[in-house]
Motif scaffolding. Structure first.
Motif, PDB file in Angstrom:
ATOM      1  N   SER A  15     -74.115  40.681   0.995  1.00  0.00           N
ATOM      2  CA  SER A  15     -74.265  41.702   2.030  1.00  0.00           C
ATOM      3  C   SER A  15     -75.665  41.682   2.649  1.00  0.00           C
ATOM      4  N   CYS A 184     -79.769  44.865  17.347  1.00  0.00           N
ATOM      5  CA  CYS A 184     -78.569  45.290  16.611  1.00  0.00           C
ATOM      6  C   CYS A 184     -77.445  44.276  16.789  1.00  0.00           C
ATOM      7  N   GLY A 189     -75.506  41.739   9.570  1.00  0.00           N
ATOM      8  CA  GLY A 189     -75.207  42.561   8.389  1.00  0.00           C
ATOM      9  C   GLY A 189     -74.664  43.922   8.780  1.00  0.00           C
ATOM     10  N   SER A 190     -74.558  44.825   7.805  1.00  0.00           N
ATOM     11  CA  SER A 190     -74.085  46.173   8.122  1.00  0.00           C
ATOM     12  C   SER A 190     -75.211  46.908   8.845  1.00  0.00           C
ATOM     13  N   LYS A 191     -74.868  47.524   9.946  1.00  0.00           N
ATOM     14  CA  LYS A 191     -75.896  48.010  10.875  1.00  0.00           C
ATOM     15  C   LYS A 191     -76.363  49.426  10.529  1.00  0.00           C
ATOM     16  N   GLU A 196     -75.651  52.447  16.083  1.00  0.00           N
ATOM     17  CA  GLU A 196     -74.425  53.065  16.600  1.00  0.00           C
ATOM     18  C   GLU A 196     -74.763  54.162  17.600  1.00  0.00           C
TER      19      GLU A 196
END
Ligand SMILES: *[C@@H]1O[C@H](CO)[C@@H](O)[C@H](O)[C@H]1NC(C)=O
Length: 207
Positions: A15, A184, A189-191, A196
């Motif tokens: 991750s 972004c 990876g997970s942001k 958002e």
């Protein structure tokens, strides 16, 4: 038990996406570099600083007259302060150390000189004495030679400052208010929430 531990480790490692590399080619005393560093770049560091690395290259449109003599767009003080910034980055390569100095210096770009640099160093908890020895000596010159060479190696060559590359590629959109969006998008990876659109506005950001 051992199998579980190995499994967890594998999940954690996979991750961890590669950080996005942001490189900014700029100039001391330059109003546009100042607006970018104190605005979008400062905001990006605060909001999504965990997903990118930052390299700052203090040279811009300066010209080499000889290995020891430079000519700068905004006069000799720009050359001096580019060299001060080069020395700060040399001694304090971690973003958390050099970036507060840059923000402080660029907030005062119109009156920037070594006295302001000294105050910014104190504010950022950097030791001014070694920066002073560096910028007024051979080390400062060789650091600027290096940054001049890095700027000259840009493909395509830079046309203005600030010039921003994302993972080594020039990205015009990254040079303004959309920097966060660009970084972004480049991050695999997970942001973080700020990606958002949930910007956590903080005081002191004049953007
Ligand atoms: C960022 O730069 C580092 C060091 O040069 C490199 O190892 C890494 O692959 C780069 N990351 C990306 C996403 O290009």
């Amino acid at each position: 038990m051992k199998g579980v531990a190995v499994f967890l480790l594998a999940v954690v490692c996979s991750s961890r996406a590669e950080l996005v590399n942001v490189t900014v080619y700029g100039e001391a005393l330059c109003p546009d570099t100042s607006a970018f560093v104190t605005g979008p770049l400062n905001r990006a560091v605060m909001e999504i600083g965990t997903i990118f690395t930052l390299k700052y290259v203090p040279w811009g449109n300066a010209k080499m007259i000889s290995k020891e003599k430079f000519e700068c767009q905004h006069g000799p003080m720009e050359c001096t302060m580019n060299t001060v910034e080069a020395c700060v980055i040399h001694y304090y390569p971690k973003r958390e150390d050099f970036f507060p100095f840059l923000v402080c210096a660029f907030k005062q770009f119109e009156t920037l000189n070594p006295d302001v640099g000294k105050k910014c160093a104190e504010e950022a908890n950097l030791v001014w004495e070694k920066i002073e020895t560096c910028y007024s000596g051979d080390l400062g010159i060789s650091l600027e030679d290096m940054f001049a060479a890095e700027t000259a190696e840009l493909k395509p060559p830079h046309e203005y400052v600030p010039w921003v590359t994302i993972n080594g590629e020039h990205d015009k959109t990254a040079e303004g208010k959309d920097l966060i969006e660009v970084v972004c998008q480049a991050f695999m990876g997970s942001k973080p929430p700020a990606c958002e659109g949930e910007l956590d506005w903080k005081e002191g950001i004049n953007f």
